[in-house]
Design an enzyme around this catalytic site. Structure first.
Site, mmCIF file in Angstrom:
data_model
loop_
_atom_site.group_PDB
_atom_site.id
_atom_site.type_symbol
_atom_site.label_atom_id
_atom_site.label_comp_id
_atom_site.label_asym_id
_atom_site.label_seq_id
_atom_site.Cartn_x
_atom_site.Cartn_y
_atom_site.Cartn_z
ATOM 1 N N ASP A 266 0.840 -1.201 -0.038
ATOM 2 C CA ASP A 266 0.085 -0.207 0.013
ATOM 3 C C ASP A 266 0.880 1.144 -0.126
ATOM 4 O OD1 ASP A 266 -1.874 2.023 0.781
ATOM 5 O OD2 ASP A 266 -3.306 0.423 1.159
ATOM 6 N N GLU B 298 -14.940 -10.767 -3.232
ATOM 7 C CA GLU B 298 -15.078 -10.986 -2.014
ATOM 8 C C GLU B 298 -16.602 -10.996 -1.529
ATOM 9 O OE1 GLU B 298 -16.270 -8.737 0.470
ATOM 10 O OE2 GLU B 298 -16.040 -6.882 -0.615
ATOM 11 N N GLU C 197 -18.556 -7.560 7.391
ATOM 12 C CA GLU C 197 -17.641 -7.292 8.238
ATOM 13 C C GLU C 197 -18.040 -7.535 9.560
ATOM 14 O OE1 GLU C 197 -16.273 -2.972 7.944
ATOM 15 O OE2 GLU C 197 -16.584 -3.072 5.938
ATOM 16 N N LYS D 182 -21.120 -10.444 -7.868
ATOM 17 C CA LYS D 182 -20.829 -9.650 -6.651
ATOM 18 C C LYS D 182 -21.831 -8.498 -6.450
ATOM 19 C CE LYS D 182 -18.841 -7.739 -3.372
ATOM 20 N NZ LYS D 182 -19.129 -8.160 -1.884
ATOM 21 N N CYS E 202 -20.258 -1.232 0.650
ATOM 22 C CA CYS E 202 -20.626 -1.985 -0.398
ATOM 23 C C CYS E 202 -21.988 -1.709 -1.171
ATOM 24 C CB CYS E 202 -20.248 -3.502 -0.405
ATOM 25 S SG CYS E 202 -18.470 -3.833 -0.290
#
Length: 478
Positions: free
Chosen positions: A35, A169, A173, A224, A280
């Site tokens: 990153d 994915e 969470e 997704k 999301c």
């Protein structure tokens, strides 16, 4: 192709936990997470596992087992790409705020930047895996960039070549580590069977093969978006029913239980509350809306857009209800906000319902004492676009309390948050809030006092026996 070295670009909520679990379960594979944010990388490398930049139950144990063995965090992006057999792209894809598709389309600048960096730094054959949530046919743009950088046939001993896979994915969470270790499914989309098998072999070290689904690239990308749209739709649907329950005397929890026993519907995602949040759901639905309009399907776009509109309406509805119940005004009144993360067991506040509800109340002139066990005050400041203040230790409010200007500050405990408060709003379902001593808390509040339970986590009888007026979402009995 046996995968020995994996590089993941992006050390955020998806990249960090996903790579940690891969490293933990595949000790023969070297995993490097890179990153450009050196502070974030430093936090991942911190000796104190309690200071990881992502809070996720169980993540500290996974990182503790693998870090330094075959899991590494670095800012050397080019070096990690050059050594990798497989590169995951797991960077942010926020909704565009200006230009073509503003407010709906995904901003793919970071994805394109990653593709160009991979094209420049990769050596040999590299499998590039889309991990970020992306609109359908994004892989086509990535492939075009990579193919332009490929070595022509016969150029060098090990020519540079690429293949592209989609591996979205499906993490929630708060349960991300469990979702990674025992997934419902792993979805791999691609056109090159050897590359698909290479990635499947990585997951196959702990995931049963019947849970590894193989599709083409475009089906994987669309799956997704569709999965998140369907889940969000259920939340908006049950919240619309909750509003009707409050007007008719029904209880949305009883309605949810009744319909949830239908095997065709099922019980999941039928908990009414202040609406969905997270990185999301809204972003992916708006992306779906944009794609539908782009491909000439306005009716489909309108349908999915209504899911987002209902979610926003639910949050404004709750804030309006608080104002109405508190004698039509909250100006100068102290309100305790319990929970700022978008859900329990995470420190993520992206699109959290607490943001919109708090902003509405601040606009009305409320004085907010905000408590959350994991969210940092600096993050709350960014989300509310307002700096915190220091309340008067004697009055519990600020000098501008009756000026009509709203203000907020963080409370170190629930007791501090409710001291002198006219109302408590529970906006995140932290376990801590399920076991509060309401008799003690009631004595600290200004009477008459309210409890607005937007998450249905406290016992009505206990709150009312403490002398507090109780409201919870979807309860017509009140």
């Amino acid at each position: 192709m046996t995968i020995r070295r994996i590089c993941c670009i992006g050390a955020g909520y998806v990249g960090g936990p996903t790579m940690a679990v891969i490293a933990d379960r595949c000790p023969d594979v070297q995993v490097i997470v890179v990153d450009l944010n050196d502070q974030r990388i430093a936090a991942w490398n911190d000796a104190d596992l309690g200071r990881l930049p992502v809070y996720e139950p169980g993540l500290d144990a996974v990182v503790g087992r693998a870090r330094g063995r075959n899991l590494f965090f670095s800012t050397d992006v080019d070096g990690a790409i050059g050594e990798a057999d497989m590169v995951f792209i797991s960077v942010n894809t926020p909704t565009k705020v200006k230009g073509l598709g503003a407010g709906q389309a995904s901003d793919l600048r970071w994805v394109e930047a990653c593709a160009r960096q991979v094209a420049k730094a990769a050596t040999g054959h590299t499998i590039v895996v889309e991990k970020s949530t992306l609109p359908v046919r994004t892989a086509e743009a990535i492939k075009t960039i990579l193919e332009a950088a490929q070595d022509p046939p016969g150029n060098g001993d090990v020519p540079r070549t690429f293949s592209v896979l989609s591996n979205p994915e499906f993490l929630a969470e708060g349960t991300a580590i469990r979702d990674l270790e025992t997934p419902d499914r792993v979805l791999i989309g691609g056109e090159d069977e050897r590359s698909i098998q290479s990635l499947a072999a990585v997951y196959g070290q702990w995931v049963p093969d019947d849970r590894i689904l193989r599709t083409n690239l475009w089906s994987s990308e669309l799956s997704k978006l569709t999965a998140n749209a369907f889940l969000a739709q259920r939340i908006s649907s049950i919240n619309s029913v909750a509003a009707l329950c409050e007007s008719t005397g029904a209880d949305v929890r009883e309605v949810a239980r009744a319909i949830g026993t239908d095997s065709r519907i099922g019980p999941k995602f039928l908990q009414s509350g202040p609406g969905f949040g997270g990185s999301c759901f809204q972003k992916d639905i708006l992306n779906l809306v944009y794609l539908c309009r782009h491909f000439g399907l306005p009716e489909v776009a309108d349908y999915w857009e209504s899911v987002v509109h209902l979610n926003t309406w639910q949050q404004h509805r709750i804030s309006r209800l608080v104002v109405q119940r508190l004698f039509g005004t909250v100006t100068g009144k102290r309100l305790a906000i319990l929970g700022f993360a978008f859900k329990a067991d995470t420190n993520d506040t992206r699109e959290a319902p607490a943001i919109r509800i708090s902003r509405d109340l601040l606009e009305e002139g409320a004085q907010l004492a905000i408590h959350d066990p994991k969210v940092e005050p600096s993050q709350i400041s960014r989300d509310l676009r307002l700096e915190s203040v220091v309340p008067d230790p004697e009055t519990g409010t600020t000098s501008q309390a009756l000026s009509g200007q709203g203000s907020w500050w963080t409370a170190g405990s629930v007791e501090q948050a409710v001291a002198g408060a006219d109302a408590v709003l529970i906006l995140t379902e932290w376990t801590l809030y399920r076991h509060l001593d309401w008799k003690d808390l009631a004595q600290r509040m200004r009477r008459p006092a309210w409890v607005f339970d937007a998450r249905s986590v406290v016992d009505r009888a206990e709150v009312q026996s403490a002398g507090l007026t109780y409201w919870r979402v979807g309860d017509g009995a009140q």
